[in-house]
Enzyme design. Structure first.
Site, PDB file in Angstrom:
ATOM      1  CB  ALA A  59      -0.925  -0.007   1.211  1.00  0.00           C
ATOM      2  CD  GLU A  60       2.902   0.673  -3.691  1.00  0.00           C
ATOM      3  OE1 GLU A  60       3.596  -0.323  -3.960  1.00  0.00           O
ATOM      4  OE2 GLU A  60       1.646   0.673  -3.727  1.00  0.00           O
ATOM      5  CD  GLN A  82       8.281  -5.098  -4.441  1.00  0.00           C
ATOM      6  OE1 GLN A  82       7.272  -5.363  -5.100  1.00  0.00           O
ATOM      7  NE2 GLN A  82       8.602  -5.732  -3.323  1.00  0.00           N
ATOM      8  CG  PHE A  83       9.512  -2.762  -9.686  1.00  0.00           C
ATOM      9  CD1 PHE A  83      10.518  -2.929 -10.623  1.00  0.00           C
ATOM     10  CD2 PHE A  83       9.191  -3.820  -8.863  1.00  0.00           C
ATOM     11  CE1 PHE A  83      11.181  -4.135 -10.749  1.00  0.00           C
ATOM     12  CE2 PHE A  83       9.848  -5.039  -8.977  1.00  0.00           C
ATOM     13  CZ  PHE A  83      10.850  -5.193  -9.921  1.00  0.00           C
ATOM     14  CG  ASP A  84      10.317   2.162 -12.503  1.00  0.00           C
ATOM     15  OD1 ASP A  84       9.399   1.338 -12.701  1.00  0.00           O
ATOM     16  OD2 ASP A  84      11.438   2.041 -13.028  1.00  0.00           O
ATOM     17  N   GLY A  85       7.159   2.170 -11.338  1.00  0.00           N
ATOM     18  CA  GLY A  85       5.758   2.306 -11.710  1.00  0.00           C
ATOM     19  C   GLY A  85       4.785   2.127 -10.551  1.00  0.00           C
ATOM     20  CE1 TYR A  88       3.856   7.740 -12.227  1.00  0.00           C
ATOM     21  CE2 TYR A  88       3.646   5.431 -12.781  1.00  0.00           C
ATOM     22  CZ  TYR A  88       4.224   6.658 -12.994  1.00  0.00           C
ATOM     23  OH  TYR A  88       5.175   6.809 -13.973  1.00  0.00           O
ATOM     24  CG  HIS A 129       7.857  -4.261 -13.031  1.00  0.00           C
ATOM     25  ND1 HIS A 129       6.528  -4.389 -13.341  1.00  0.00           N
ATOM     26  CD2 HIS A 129       8.038  -4.955 -11.877  1.00  0.00           C
ATOM     27  CE1 HIS A 129       5.926  -5.130 -12.426  1.00  0.00           C
ATOM     28  NE2 HIS A 129       6.827  -5.478 -11.524  1.00  0.00           N
TER      29      HIS A 129
END
Length: 348
Positions: A59-60, A82-85, A88, A129
């Site tokens: 849960a970013e 964890q990854f760039d995408g 958001y 990713h």
């Protein structure tokens, strides 16, 4: 000096920062028992325990909201996206809270939050990713944005970011995690170059190439190839995307009179556009040719088997160099039957 991969240099940077300051903690998805999906936090749970190396839910937005609360209480949270995408869902927290609370509180509240983002393409990953979202954050006042390109900077700049009272978005090019370089593990932050200072990765006299992250290596390869054709490229590793070290850039452009900017992110309203606009404003009377951009295409990141056509490569950079030098491009020379000056192995 010790030979380390960039991934290990980041790991050592986190270890040193946590040893130096008990208020530093790391939180994110799988950062504890797994050691992070790229193993950047490997071994830190055993050394610092679960109260400082915190595995979070997927849960970013919640991760970033928790980091805001921790910063309010005097901690220095380091958040791993964890990854760039995946950043958001946390975007609202970053641009509406993390970036603005210092200003909103008339300077009474600091947000010493470091947001680590494994970033950009070149690793054959799936959708979401291989994103390059740096322009979103550069556009947001109140954030520092940096991008590393070699292990020494990874080690020192991560420590500088964590020690900063400003929030820092820290981009780590994932295709360089296994790249090795010399690292001074005893480097003092007081003696290190400031986090906002650009680095002249290769001096040159004919064209200034501005870039950052993994594209620094590509630009250096282009400079080596251009040397065979009698062209001298000066490669500048920006290191900091916000703020930008325009003093170093201006000094270079005033010497060379020509500029090429390259980055993986899309062309439209990207870092290249801002850099060229600012260089034109500051150095217009020194420019011998219109500056050029060499970027990713204005498309969603393509499937892995097509990414080599999307990422800016040596040939595309050299074609831009030809354009600012007012020379026929390699394709034009091949079409005219002139193969002189073309490097071997199919390049150029």
């Amino acid at each position: 000096m010790t030979q380390l991969t960039m991934g290990k240099a980041l790991n050592e940077g986190l270890r040193r920062a946590m040893s130096d300051d008990p208020k530093v903690l790391v939180m994110g998805e799988d950062v504890g028992k797994l050691g992070g999906v790229f193993r950047i936090t490997d071994g830190l749970l055993d050394q610092f325990g679960p109260s400082r190396i915190i595995d979070t839910p997927l849960a970013e937005s919640g991760i970033m909201g928790t980091a805001v609360g921790l910063a309010y209480r005097g901690y220095r949270p380091v958040v791993e996206i964890q990854f760039d995408g995946f950043v958001y869902p946390a975007f609202d927290q970053i641009v509406c809270q993390v970036a603005k609370l210092h200003y909103r509180s008339s300077g009474n509240v600091r947000m010493p939050v470091t947001i680590r983002i494994p970033w950009a393409g070149g690793v054959g990953a799936a959708e979401h990713h291989s994103e390059s979202p740096e322009a979103y954050f550069v556009h947001t006042s109140g954030l520092r944005v940096v991008a590393v390109s070699q292990p020494q900077d990874a080690y020192v700049m991560l420590r500088q970011a964590i020690a900063s009272d400003d929030p820092v978005v820290f981009f780590e090019p994932k295709r360089l995690y296994h790249a090795k370089g010399e690292v001074d593990l005893d480097a003092s932050l007081a003696d290190a170059p400031p986090m906002g200072l650009a680095r002249v990765a290769r001096p040159g006299t004919d064209v200034t190439v501005l870039t950052y992250g993994a594209q620094v290596g590509t630009a250096l390869d282009a400079a080596t190839a251009a040397e065979d054709e009698g062209i001298s490229l000066e490669v500048i590793d920006l290191r900091s995307l916000s703020p930008v070290d325009y003093r170093t850039i201006e000094a270079s452009v005033r010497r060379t009179g020509r500029v090429v900017v390259t980055h993986e992110a899309a062309r439209e309203a990207g870092m290249g556009a801002e850099l060229i606009a600012s260089v034109t404003e500051r150095c217009f009377h020194y420019l011998e040719a219109p500056p050029m951009r060499v970027t990713g295409h204005d498309i969603p990141y393509p499937p892995a088997k097509l990414e080599k056509h999307h990422l800016p490569d040596l040939d595309r950079i050299l074609d831009a160099v030809d354009a600012v030098m007012d020379r026929p491009s390699s394709l034009d020379r091949v079409a005219s039957g002139d193969s002189s000056g073309l490097s071997g192995g199919g390049a150029r």
